[in-house]
Scaffold this motif. Structure first.
Motif, short mmCIF file in Angstrom:
data_model
loop_
_atom_site.label_atom_id
_atom_site.label_comp_id
_atom_site.label_asym_id
_atom_site.label_seq_id
_atom_site.Cartn_x
_atom_site.Cartn_y
_atom_site.Cartn_z
N TYR A 231 0.83 -1.20 0.00
CA TYR A 231 0.00 0.00 0.00
C TYR A 231 0.87 1.25 0.00
CZ TYR A 231 -4.69 -1.96 0.60
OH TYR A 231 -5.90 -2.59 0.41
N PHE A 265 -4.88 -2.86 -9.76
CA PHE A 265 -6.13 -3.57 -9.50
C PHE A 265 -7.27 -2.60 -9.16
CE2 PHE A 265 -2.66 -6.45 -8.87
CZ PHE A 265 -3.07 -7.55 -9.61
N TYR A 266 -6.93 -1.33 -8.97
CA TYR A 266 -7.95 -0.32 -8.72
C TYR A 266 -7.86 0.83 -9.73
CZ TYR A 266 -9.77 -2.61 -4.68
OH TYR A 266 -10.40 -3.53 -3.88
N GLU A 268 -9.67 1.39 -12.27
CA GLU A 268 -11.00 1.96 -12.57
C GLU A 268 -11.43 2.97 -11.51
OE1 GLU A 268 -10.69 -1.88 -14.75
OE2 GLU A 268 -10.26 -1.23 -12.70
N ARG A 269 -11.17 2.66 -10.24
CA ARG A 269 -11.55 3.59 -9.17
C ARG A 269 -10.67 4.84 -9.20
NH1 ARG A 269 -16.30 3.33 -7.67
NH2 ARG A 269 -15.78 4.25 -5.64
N LEU A 270 -9.38 4.66 -9.49
CA LEU A 270 -8.50 5.82 -9.60
C LEU A 270 -8.97 6.75 -10.71
CD1 LEU A 270 -5.08 3.99 -9.21
CD2 LEU A 270 -6.09 5.57 -7.56
#
Length: 368
Positions: A231, A265-266, A268-270
């Motif tokens: 992270y 893996f994120y 799309e959210r970013l």
């Protein structure tokens, strides 16, 4: 004692023709090509006794529990830049290691790290000179002194022939997007030198809030290699994006290990932040233009597939994360064989993408 390469693991199958002459099948030919394909690992670590002693001298293990990971056989393998390392490279099928000082490097050592960095880099250059076909190098930088670090990066690239530098996220309380650290990034862009952004353990307040409450050994693992490292590194990269770093330095190239430190893996959210970011481009553009991704010994084809979908096949790099992820059984070459890429993509992943990335570094270093 040096081990022999285990190339026999990929001996081609044969069928007999009418004249009893062996004829390799198409699949066997593919396996043979992969077995012969040069494999370059770009996240492969070392340590020096001077750095280890400096960490202990300031009691760094109390602030960063990951320091304790560097012990026993891991420490032995980190300290070795000779025959035993080469033997393990042969065993796993790795032709070249791009060497980098392990985390947390010199990030906590202050002004004294300027001279230490020069000594480390000179010693590393000597190791590369002893084994020029087996080792390449990332610069170790005195990041607490950014102007000096920028000059040391230039020396390492122009004079010592290093391929870039490794940074380990925060410097004290400063994240990498802090203007204080911009001389390092400006130097990297000007030299065409990629930055490997390596994880480090989150600061104490973050660990207390999110990674504590279990047994000490669980807390330490949770905050480091269990999750916290990854992270932290991914967030450092996203902070660089959101701070407009790649708008100001569009040619700067960053490498994230462990298949993108959770960022991909994120994606799309970013991308949902595009409407508020104020950046010159969608966040996805920076993922495809300024980011390379490497395996770090996480030999999982479905992770590779996701990484390729986000950044593209030409931005995938190979690495084993030596010595932390070393596993016997010709592991590196076996993953390349079975990773699901076609031959051209495998060649890119194995070595060609790295050679293309560092060609610019070599050209720009020679032009300055």
């Amino acid at each position: 004692m040096r081990l022999a390469p285990l190339g026999g693991a990929f001996i081609s199958a044969v069928v007999l023709t009418g004249t009893d002459r062996p004829c390799r099948t198409g699949e066997a030919l593919k396996r043979q090509k992969v077995a012969a394909m040069k494999l370059i690992g770009i996240e492969e670590h070392f340590l020096t006794s001077e750095v280890r002693d400096a960490w202990h001298a300031i009691g760094l293990e109390a602030a960063d529990p990951s320091v304790a990971v560097h012990s026993g056989i891991i420490e032995d393998r980190l300290l070795d830049l000779a025959e035993e390392r080469l033997a393990l490279m042969d065993e796993t099928g790795l032709d070249v290691q791009v060497l980098s000082l392990t985390t947390p490097a010199l990030h906590d050592l202050g002004p004294d790290s300027v001279d230490m960095a020069r000594r480390i880099n000179d010693a590393l250059a000597a190791a590369v000179a002893r084994h020029p076909t087996r080792f390449q190098a990332f610069a170790t930088l005195p990041v607490a002194m950014p102007e000096e670090a920028a000059l040391e990066l230039e020396r390492c690239v122009r004079t010592l022939g290093f391929k870039g530098a490794m940074l380990c996220g925060r410097v004290g309380s400063r994240s990498l997007d802090d203007p204080f650290l911009s001389p390092i990034l400006r130097s990297a862009e000007a030299l065409g030198a990629p930055i490997l952004l390596h994880p480090r353990t989150p600061e104490a307040a973050v660990r207390a809030a999110y990674y504590s409450g279990f047994k000490p050994e669980i807390d330490a693992a949770f905050a480091s290699y269990g999750l916290g490292w990854h992270y932290d590194a991914g967030i450092q990269f996203i902070r660089l994006v959101l701070a407009g770093t790649f708008d100001r330095m569009p040619r700067l190239q960053v490498i994230l290990g462990h298949w993108g430190e959770l960022v991909l893996f994120y994606a799309e959210r970013l991308a949902a932040m595009d409407r508020v970011s104020g950046l010159a481009h969608p966040i996805g553009t920076y993922l495809r233009r300024n980011l390379y991704v490497t395996a770090s010994g996480m030999f999982l084809p479905h992770y590779l597939e996701r990484a390729a979908a986000v950044v593209g096949h030409d931005r995938l790099l190979f690495s084993t994360d030596f010595p932390y992820q070393y596993r016997p059984g010709h592991d590196a070459k076996r993953f390349l064989q079975n990773c699901g890429l076609d031959e051209a993509q495998k060649a890119g992943f194995a070595h060609a993408n790295w050679l293309r990335l560092t060609t610019e570094c070599n050209m720009q270093a020679g032009a300055r």
